[in-house]
Design an enzyme around this catalytic site. Structure first.
Site, short mmCIF file in Angstrom:
data_model
loop_
_atom_site.label_atom_id
_atom_site.label_comp_id
_atom_site.label_asym_id
_atom_site.label_seq_id
_atom_site.Cartn_x
_atom_site.Cartn_y
_atom_site.Cartn_z
N HIS A 162 5.28 -82.72 -104.00
CA HIS A 162 4.63 -83.26 -102.82
C HIS A 162 4.58 -84.78 -102.94
CE1 HIS A 162 2.26 -79.36 -101.72
NE2 HIS A 162 3.47 -79.08 -102.19
N GLU A 175 2.28 -86.99 -102.68
CA GLU A 175 1.19 -87.53 -103.50
C GLU A 175 1.49 -87.35 -104.99
OE1 GLU A 175 -0.67 -85.86 -99.67
OE2 GLU A 175 0.98 -85.36 -101.03
N CYS A 198 -3.19 -81.65 -99.72
CA CYS A 198 -3.45 -80.23 -99.93
C CYS A 198 -4.22 -80.06 -101.24
CB CYS A 198 -2.12 -79.48 -99.96
SG CYS A 198 -1.18 -79.77 -101.48
N CYS A 239 -2.44 -81.49 -104.32
CA CYS A 239 -2.44 -82.95 -104.40
C CYS A 239 -3.83 -83.50 -104.71
CB CYS A 239 -1.89 -83.54 -103.10
SG CYS A 239 -0.16 -83.08 -102.85
#
Length: 161
Positions: A59, A61, A89, A92
Site C-alpha cells: 500500500h 503508506e 486502511c 496502514c
C-alpha cells in the site's frame, strides 16, 4: 532575531500525496499516494504497488514508510508525519503505529474509496469485532511456544523495539 521559516502546510503535503496517487494510476498502479515527512523535513513518497508487485502489503503508506526507514536507517520514525491521499486502511494504520509516527493526515475518506470500488469498510468491521467470520483466528496452546521469547530475553545483543 531571525524568525524560522513557516512550517509547511498540511494541504501542501496532502496535495503532493494526491499527485502521487494520480501519477500512480497513469503508471498502472492503484489510486493511492502517501508521503512521510521526517522530523528533519525529508520527504519520502510511496504509491500503491499491490497489483504491480503482486504484494498485498504494498500500500502507498507502507511503501512510503519502508522508503523512509531505509533512507534514515532506522525503524523508529518518531517525529515523522504520514500524509495520505486517502484514509489509511487498518494495515496502514498499524504500520504507522509500528513506525512510531507522530500523526497521520489524509484527504479522501473510506467512503470515497468505497465509491471507487475499494471498500475497506469490511476490514474496519472485522477489527471492531463485528465480522469475525471473515478470518477466524484461534490460539493453539503449544508447549514450546515460549522458546522464541526466551531466546530473545537471553540474547544480550538484541535490538529492542
Amino acid at each position: 532575531m531571525l524568525t524560522p521559516p513557516p512550517a509547511p502546510d498540511v494541504n501542501d503535503f496532502l496535495d503532493q500525496a494526491i499527485r502521487l496517487a494520480v501519477a500512480s494510476v497513469a503508471d498502472g498502479g492503484g489510486p493511492f499516494g502517501a508521503l512521510v515527512v521526517t522530523a528533519d523535513g525529508r520527504t519520502f513518497g510511496g504509491v500503491n504497488r499491490v497489483t504491480r508487485d503482486n504484494d498485498p502489503t504494498a500500500h502507498a503508506e507502507v511503501v512510503a514508510i519502508r522508503r523512509a526507514a531505509a533512507a534514515t536507517a532506522t525503524f523508529d520514525l518518531s517525529g515523522a508525519v504520514l500524509y495520505a491521499s486517502c484514509e489509511p486502511c487498518p494495515l496502514c494504520l498499524a504500520a504507522a503505529l509500528w513506525a512510531r509516527k507522530d500523526r497521520v493526515h489524509f484527504a479522501a475518506d473510506r467512503n470515497a474509496a468505497a465509491a471507487a470500488g475499494f471498500d475497506d469498510a469490511v476490514f474496519y468491521e472485522y477489527f471492531d469485532g463485528a465480522r469475525p467470520e471473515l478470518m477466524p483466528v484461534r490460539h493453539t496452546a503449544f508447549p514450546a511456544s515460549g522458546l522464541p521469547f526466551q531466546a530473545w530475553r537471553d540474547n544480550p545483543d538484541r535490538t529492542g523495539y
